[in-house]
Design an enzyme around this catalytic site. Structure first.
Site, PDB file in Angstrom:
ATOM      1  N   SER A 110       0.835  -1.193   0.000  1.00 10.19           N
ATOM      2  CA  SER A 110       0.000   0.000   0.000  1.00 10.19           C
ATOM      3  C   SER A 110       0.872   1.247   0.000  1.00 10.19           C
ATOM      4  O   SER A 110       1.790   1.384   0.796  1.00 10.19           O
ATOM      5  CB  SER A 110      -0.908  -0.012   1.234  1.00 10.19           C
ATOM      6  OG  SER A 110      -1.711   1.144   1.258  1.00 10.19           O
ATOM      7  N   GLY A 111       0.575   2.158  -0.928  1.00  9.71           N
ATOM      8  CA  GLY A 111       1.335   3.394  -1.039  1.00  9.71           C
ATOM      9  C   GLY A 111       2.468   3.325  -2.031  1.00  9.71           C
ATOM     10  O   GLY A 111       3.195   4.301  -2.215  1.00  9.71           O
ATOM     11  N   THR A 115      -2.180   1.839  -7.974  1.00 13.60           N
ATOM     12  CA  THR A 115      -3.366   2.416  -8.628  1.00 13.60           C
ATOM     13  C   THR A 115      -2.963   3.411  -9.708  1.00 13.60           C
ATOM     14  O   THR A 115      -3.515   3.408 -10.814  1.00 13.60           O
ATOM     15  CB  THR A 115      -4.258   3.096  -7.582  1.00 13.60           C
ATOM     16  OG1 THR A 115      -4.638   2.133  -6.588  1.00 13.60           O
ATOM     17  CG2 THR A 115      -5.515   3.658  -8.231  1.00 13.60           C
ATOM     18  N   ASN A 160      -1.066   5.398   2.981  1.00 12.55           N
ATOM     19  CA  ASN A 160      -1.436   5.864   1.644  1.00 12.55           C
ATOM     20  C   ASN A 160      -2.720   6.679   1.738  1.00 12.55           C
ATOM     21  O   ASN A 160      -3.666   6.276   2.410  1.00 12.55           O
ATOM     22  CB  ASN A 160      -1.644   4.652   0.717  1.00 12.55           C
ATOM     23  CG  ASN A 160      -1.841   5.053  -0.721  1.00 12.55           C
ATOM     24  OD1 ASN A 160      -1.814   6.229  -1.059  1.00 12.55           O
ATOM     25  ND2 ASN A 160      -2.051   4.071  -1.579  1.00 12.55           N
ATOM     26  N   SER A 163      -5.520   4.509  -0.767  1.00  8.23           N
ATOM     27  CA  SER A 163      -5.184   3.086  -0.741  1.00  8.23           C
ATOM     28  C   SER A 163      -6.361   2.251  -1.238  1.00  8.23           C
ATOM     29  O   SER A 163      -7.495   2.420  -0.804  1.00  8.23           O
ATOM     30  CB  SER A 163      -4.811   2.666   0.685  1.00  8.23           C
ATOM     31  OG  SER A 163      -4.549   1.285   0.737  1.00  8.23           O
ATOM     32  N   SER A 164      -6.074   1.331  -2.196  1.00  9.54           N
ATOM     33  CA  SER A 164      -7.117   0.424  -2.691  1.00  9.54           C
ATOM     34  C   SER A 164      -7.404  -0.620  -1.625  1.00  9.54           C
ATOM     35  O   SER A 164      -6.505  -1.341  -1.198  1.00  9.54           O
ATOM     36  CB  SER A 164      -6.659  -0.261  -3.983  1.00  9.54           C
ATOM     37  OG  SER A 164      -6.451   0.678  -4.994  1.00  9.54           O
ATOM     38  N   GLY A 389      -0.260  -5.812  -2.434  1.00 10.77           N
ATOM     39  CA  GLY A 389       0.989  -6.565  -2.377  1.00 10.77           C
ATOM     40  C   GLY A 389       1.124  -7.317  -1.068  1.00 10.77           C
ATOM     41  O   GLY A 389       0.213  -7.359  -0.219  1.00 10.77           O
ATOM     42  N   GLU A 391       1.800  -8.191   2.593  1.00 14.05           N
ATOM     43  CA  GLU A 391       1.607  -7.332   3.769  1.00 14.05           C
ATOM     44  C   GLU A 391       2.218  -7.990   4.999  1.00 14.05           C
ATOM     45  O   GLU A 391       1.906  -9.155   5.313  1.00 14.05           O
ATOM     46  CB  GLU A 391       0.115  -7.056   4.010  1.00 14.05           C
ATOM     47  CG  GLU A 391      -0.513  -6.184   2.920  1.00 14.05           C
ATOM     48  CD  GLU A 391      -1.935  -5.765   3.254  1.00 14.05           C
ATOM     49  OE1 GLU A 391      -2.477  -6.260   4.255  1.00 14.05           O
ATOM     50  OE2 GLU A 391      -2.497  -4.938   2.509  1.00 14.05           O
TER      51      GLU A 391
END
Length: 1117
Positions: A110-111, A115, A160, A163-164, A389, A391
């Site tokens: 994330s970040g 996206t 993020n 973040s998705s 991704g 984590e």
């Protein structure tokens, strides 16, 4: 090359190493240092072979402009510096030209910028594919699906700002030309636990966008308030995000929903569900004790419940009971139990999570309906996977477990497809394949997904078995089944290897993933896997009058009660991952690995420890080792020879044979060891990066030598050129100086000569003057003397004559008296001599006087008669009185001419300005076409109207009227002759002060606009037809399609007005060519238009027919 292009190769001006395969030596430290060096110079993209590493810069970079898109379009992957556009172009061209389905896998934590990377890929593909109204609509819908899904599926986290919170896979479908037809979106594991409040993080974007951007009317309709603090599900400490305008984003989302195809009532229904989820969080419960001693819960404030029921159309009592009771059915038996406060809160949150999760799935399906391909032809597919991704947090739970399971599967397919791609290239190039040792993570995937003793299978088994089920019992089962597995660790494990591992808490287990060890908290695994929603709540939702909510809970239908337990979250995700893997196996993979440089979301900061952690769990070093296990670098023969040909005299500057032969000669000349390279069918394979760097060093040195040589030659040329220029300048200056000196000397000589001449002429003139004066005085003296002498003589003669006269008179008197005395009585006295003299004078002058008097009386009578016989004042009246006398013929004609001019002037004085303009145009037409064009006589009696179409009054042409700001001189329907076949098409011909326009007769849309300065000539025949050609200036924008050929019923008027308007604006006369055969420019060809006499089938209408590529024949009756 016809056109010089600046090419930046992967190896040119490298900052660090552009391709990690070429990194030497290869280890973790050099890998990170290379990334950092490139990051510090704003080079955020690096290759590992065909894999792109993207480091999030946390700032805007000028590398995504339309110029960059064109720079990478249709270019070789390694031809330019590393960029995400290069991978996108490679994937798109492989799909379009080689008919290979593609997928682009974007991974990272994330970040890291996943996206944004997916947006860049889609925007590049949209920019380079075809154009057209339908294609642009499809592209716009595909691009606008992103804002909708981001609003409902993204949230701000501590890592993020966007973040998705879900995984997205989009299949973009193309036709055989490479134009997009539509797409299909799949989503994986929406993190619905985000609905509940998270400290330091925001909920999904849509909640904040709705409260910030909705109008007061919409908020009142949804029973919402703009204050975030009114809602328990929204975090206040991070409600506002710097640089994010939620109100503007809400308008963007509404516009995107409209573009994608959402109807207004659908968008309102979606927002109503979002409002219901927000208000669910405000429902609070209080405990109450029943008579039987059981605890139950009651809703504290029923106003929120009432508003939710009004929004959803649910009976308030039904929903209130569903929050207080739970009904369990088994074998025709129903058991209803009360819910305590904790269970009621669990039910409320479960309903909110399920409602939002199902709404998101409905949104994805609804978008798929709009963007799916409408045709059933065979399609090419490009998949774009944007998924979370690997984590590793301080507290890792069920979500991290299944996310990491998905990444294990992606890593497995990545290694398999990379090896497969390498092996296929080796076979294709006829290079011997060497076995590559690598870590196969299939054992980890089996540990998680095995159907009998895998972790997911045991979790499902534990959730479904009767009796007391807790997270601790699940952990005990894991300890029993997985204790001996080499990648599983637990404090309670019976494996003696881990008994002394006190770093493991009691309620945790650890898995050795490919990216490292991850410690999972077992707390919540069972509940999250069950994802249980009480049947009472499902049935209550199904009873809603709100159509969308009712469709989200089909299991609530009492007629379709299914006692079978729904699939668990783990099994659903496992099936989705299996489907995804099956889909990816059928496509050619392309990888983008995203890396986050720091946790501060700040630019210019590169945290090596954080990047190192990501490099490990992304397996990037492993990827490099697999890539360079055989040959580290490969390149096609043509670019290889082009790049290094200057290192060998035989290949420099031009090699005339095959490229492979040139490379062989080059490598033999450089004495590179044979074991360091191999020749494939179309590529040269280099084993060690050192060999490539040696070539680059030699090339760099050679380029420096060539640059020195070029500089030497250039400086010599420059000096020679300068010398020749100075020499030429000196000759010119000397010539000009000599000319100037001669001119000056000539002027001085001429001036002196003029002075001398003037003095000589003066002297000669004065001399002649003196002589003339002397001659004149002499002549005057002679004349005076002669005059005096003649006077003297005359006076003498006068005196003599007078004397003689007196003597004669005296004699006559005497004689008369003497005779009178003799015959005085017998005869009439004779007349006096004076009387005889008068008679002679009268006879000599009486005739002249009588003639003049008679002539005067005749002229007076002529003018008096003309006064009474004058014709009318009409200029066209040709009557005139006949002349009475022949001698007045010239006077009679001159008087007729003067009278005609006078009455014409009187007639002209009566004209208005408009009438004067009309007669001037008629006069201009007479000068242009009289006795030249057979059609002219029939146009004389027709008035020039100009505006034959009432554009200002006809509503049909309102759009055309609004588009034209100038005064319209001519508005007429003409027939435009088709250049290809000679057929005609109706067009509106408009002439304004500055332009000539053609518009469609039906729609009024302007088809062509030609400035009058670009009109050079008008051609027409001399016969009785309405065809004319308008010739345009060569090279002008209007002349791109060639000249125009028209047919009109008002040819004379149109040509005259075009001539006058052009003369007025350009001050130049327009050339009017009248010939039965002339040339017309059609695009690049010149076509002869020939007019012939012929019998017409359709009466007296001329016909036009294309005879061949160079002749257009017009038959005139």
């Amino acid at each position: 090359m016809a056109k010089m292009e600046v090419k930046t190769s992967l190896l040119d001006n490298m900052i660090g190493v552009g391709d990690m395969v070429l990194l030497e030596p290869l280890n973790e430290e050099t890998f990170i240092n290379n990334l950092k060096k490139r990051f510090d110079h704003s080079e955020i993209y690096t290759y590992i072979g065909s894999v792109v590493i993207s480091v999030n810069p946390y700032r805007s970079l000028p590398i995504y402009s339309p110029e960059k898109v064109e720079e990478y379009r249709n270019r070789n992957f390694y031809e330019l510096s590393p960029h995400i556009f290069a991978l996108s172009d490679e994937a798109y061209r492989s799909l379009r030209d080689q008919d290979k389905d593609q997928c682009i896998l974007i991974t990272g934590e994330s970040g890291a910028g996943k996206t944004e990377a997916s947006k860049l890929v889609m925007s590049y593909v949209a920019a380079v594919c075809g154009k057209g109204a339908e294609v642009n609509q499809v592209k716009e819908q595909l691009l606008q699906s992103n804002p909708v899904l981001e609003a409902f599926g993204n949230a701000k986290t501590v890592r993020n700002d966007n973040s998705s919170r879900f995984g997205k896979y989009m299949d973009i479908e193309f036709d055989f030309k490479g134009d997009p037809l539509g797409g299909v979106i799949s989503n994986f594991l929406v993190k619905k636990f985000r609905i509940l409040k998270h400290k330091g993080e925001r909920n999904f974007h849509v909640f904040y966008q709705l409260l910030s951007g909705a109008s007061e009317e919409l908020l009142n309709k949804l029973k919402l308030e703009r204050d975030f603090s009114k809602y328990n599900y929204l975090s206040l400490d991070s409600a506002k995000v710097n640089g994010v305008d939620d109100a503007a984003n809400f308008r963007t989302v509404r516009n995107a929903m409209q573009i994608v195809g959402f109807m207004d009532h659908e968008a309102e229904s979606v927002l109503a569900v979002v409002a219901a989820v927000l208000k669910l969080g405000n429902i609070e419960f209080k405990p109450e004790s029943r008579v039987n001693g059981l605890d139950e819960s009651k809703i504290k404030d029923k106003n929120e419940l009432k508003e939710i029921c009004e929004l959803t159309g649910i009976d308030q009592s039904v929903l209130e009971r569903a929050f207080s009771f739970r009904t369990v059915e088994a074998k025709q038996e129903k058991v209803s139990t009360t819910l305590n406060v904790a269970q009621a809160y669990y039910a409320r949150d479960a309903l909110a999570k399920n409602l939002y999760s199902r709404l998101f799935s409905w949104l994805v399906n609804r978008i798929n309906e709009s963007i799916k391909a409408q045709t059933k032809v065979r399609k090419k597919v490009m998949g774009v996977l944007d998924i979370y991704g690997f984590e590793i947090f301080e507290d890792n739970s069920f979500e991290q477990f299944i996310i990491n399971y998905c990444n294990e599967k992606l890593q497995q397919i990545f290694i398999e497809l990379t090896l497969k791609e390498e092996q296929e290239e080796y076979i294709r190039e006829d290079i011997e394949w060497t076995h590559i040792d690598y870590f196969n993570n299939a054992i980890i995937c089996d540990l998680i997904e095995n159907n009998t003793n895998g972790i997911l299978a045991m979790l499902d088994e534990e959730c479904l078995r009767p009796g007391t089920v807790t997270d601790e019992t699940f952990l005990e089962k894991l300890n029993q089944v997985c204790a001996t597995h080499q990648h599983f660790e637990s404090r309670m494990s019976k494996c003696s290897r881990f008994l002394n591992d006190t770093s493991l808490p009691h309620s945790c287990f650890r898995i050795q993933h490919y990216a490292g060890k991850v410690l999972y908290q077992v707390e919540g695994f069972v509940d999250k896997n069950n994802d249980l929603l009480y049947r009472d709540l499902s049935q209550a939702m199904w009873k809603a009058s709100h159509a969308l909510i009712k469709s989200l809970f089909p299991e609530g239908n009492p007629a379709k009660i299914n006692l079978k337990r729904p699939p668990t979250a783990g099994s659903q995700f496992k099936a989705s991952v299996a489907t995804l893997m099956k889909n990816l196996q059928t496509k050619n993979p392309n990888y983008i690995r995203c890396i986050k440089p720091n946790d501060k979301k700040a630019a210019h900061i590169f945290t090596e420890a954080l990047v190192c952690h990501q490099i490990r769990y992304l397996g990037l070093l492993e990827n490099v080792r697999v890539r360079r296990a055989g040959y580290a670098f490969r390149q096609a023969y043509e670019p290889c020879l082009e790049r290094y040909k200057m290192l060998c005299k035989q290949t420099w500057p031009h090699w005339k044979g095959p490229a492979r032969s040139g490379v062989e000669v080059l490598f033999n000349e450089l004495e590179i060891p044979v074991e360091e390279y191999s020749f494939g069918r179309s590529k040269i394979f280099i084993r060690n990066p050192r060999t490539l760097f040696k070539l680059e060093d030699l090339r760099k040195q050679r380029l420096e030598d060539l640059a020195t040589l070029i500089q030497k030659i250039y400086r010599g040329w420059k000096c020679r050129t300068h010398f020749l220029l100075m020499k030429k300048s000196q000759i010119v200056i000397a010539a000009w100086y000599r000319r100037y000196a001669q001119q000056k000397r000539y002027q001085q000589t001429k001036s002196s000569a003029l002075v001398i001449q003037s003095y000589i002429r003066g002297w000669k003139a004065r001399k002649i003057l003196r002589e003339l004066k002397h001659q004149k005085r002499c002549k005057e003296a002679v004349t005076t003397i002669a005059a005096y002498w003649h006077g003297t003589q005359a006076r003498r003669e006068l005196r003599r004559l007078k004397e003689e006269a007196r003597n004669k008179h005296a004699i006559a008197v005497i004689w008369a008296y003497w005779l009178g005395s003799k015959v005085l009585d017998a005869h009439i006295p004779t007349l006096h001599p004076g009387i005889l003299e008068y008679r002679k004078f009268f006879r000599a002058n009486a005739g002249k006087k009588i003639y003049e008097f008679t002539l005067q009386r005749i002229v007076q009578k002529y003018f008096l008669e003309m006064k009474n016989k004058m014709p009318s004042l009409s200029p066209i009246d040709k009557n005139w009185p006949s002349r009475p006398y022949l001698f007045l013929d010239s006077t009679h004609k001159e008087l007729k001419r003067i009278f005609h001019l006078w009455r014409c002037k009187k007639y002209r004085d009566q004209f208005t300005d408009q009438q004067k303009l009309i007669y001037e145009e008629k006069l201009e037409a007479s000068e242009l076409f009289k006795d030249k064009k057979a059609l002219y006589p029939s146009s004389v009696g027709q008035p020039f109207q100009g505006a034959y179409l009432e554009i200002n009054k006809n509503p049909k042409y309102k759009k055309l009227k609004d588009a034209i700001e100038e005064k319209i001189i001519i508005a007429e329907v003409v027939n435009k002759i088709n250049r290809a076949n000679g057929k005609s098409t109706s067009r509106i011909f408009l002439l304004t002060n500055n332009n000539l326009l053609l518009a469609d007769q039906k729609s009024g849309q302007i088809k062509s606009e030609v400035p009058l300065v670009d009109v050079t000539k008008v051609s027409m025949s001399s016969q009785n037809d309405g065809f004319f050609a308008v010739h345009l200036k060569e090279g002008s924008e209007a002349a791109s399609k060639g000249d125009f050929l028209f047919s009109s019923d008002h040819l004379i008027e149109m040509a005259t007005k075009l001539y006058r308007t052009t003369l007025s604006q350009t001050k130049q006369k327009l050339n009017i060519e009248i010939s039965d055969e002339f040339l017309v420019q059609f695009r690049q060809d010149k076509v002869c238009v020939k007019f012939i006499q012929g019998n017409q089938k359709n009466g007296s209408v001329p016909t036009c027919k294309r005879k061949n590529n160079r002749l257009l024949e017009v038959a005139v009756p």
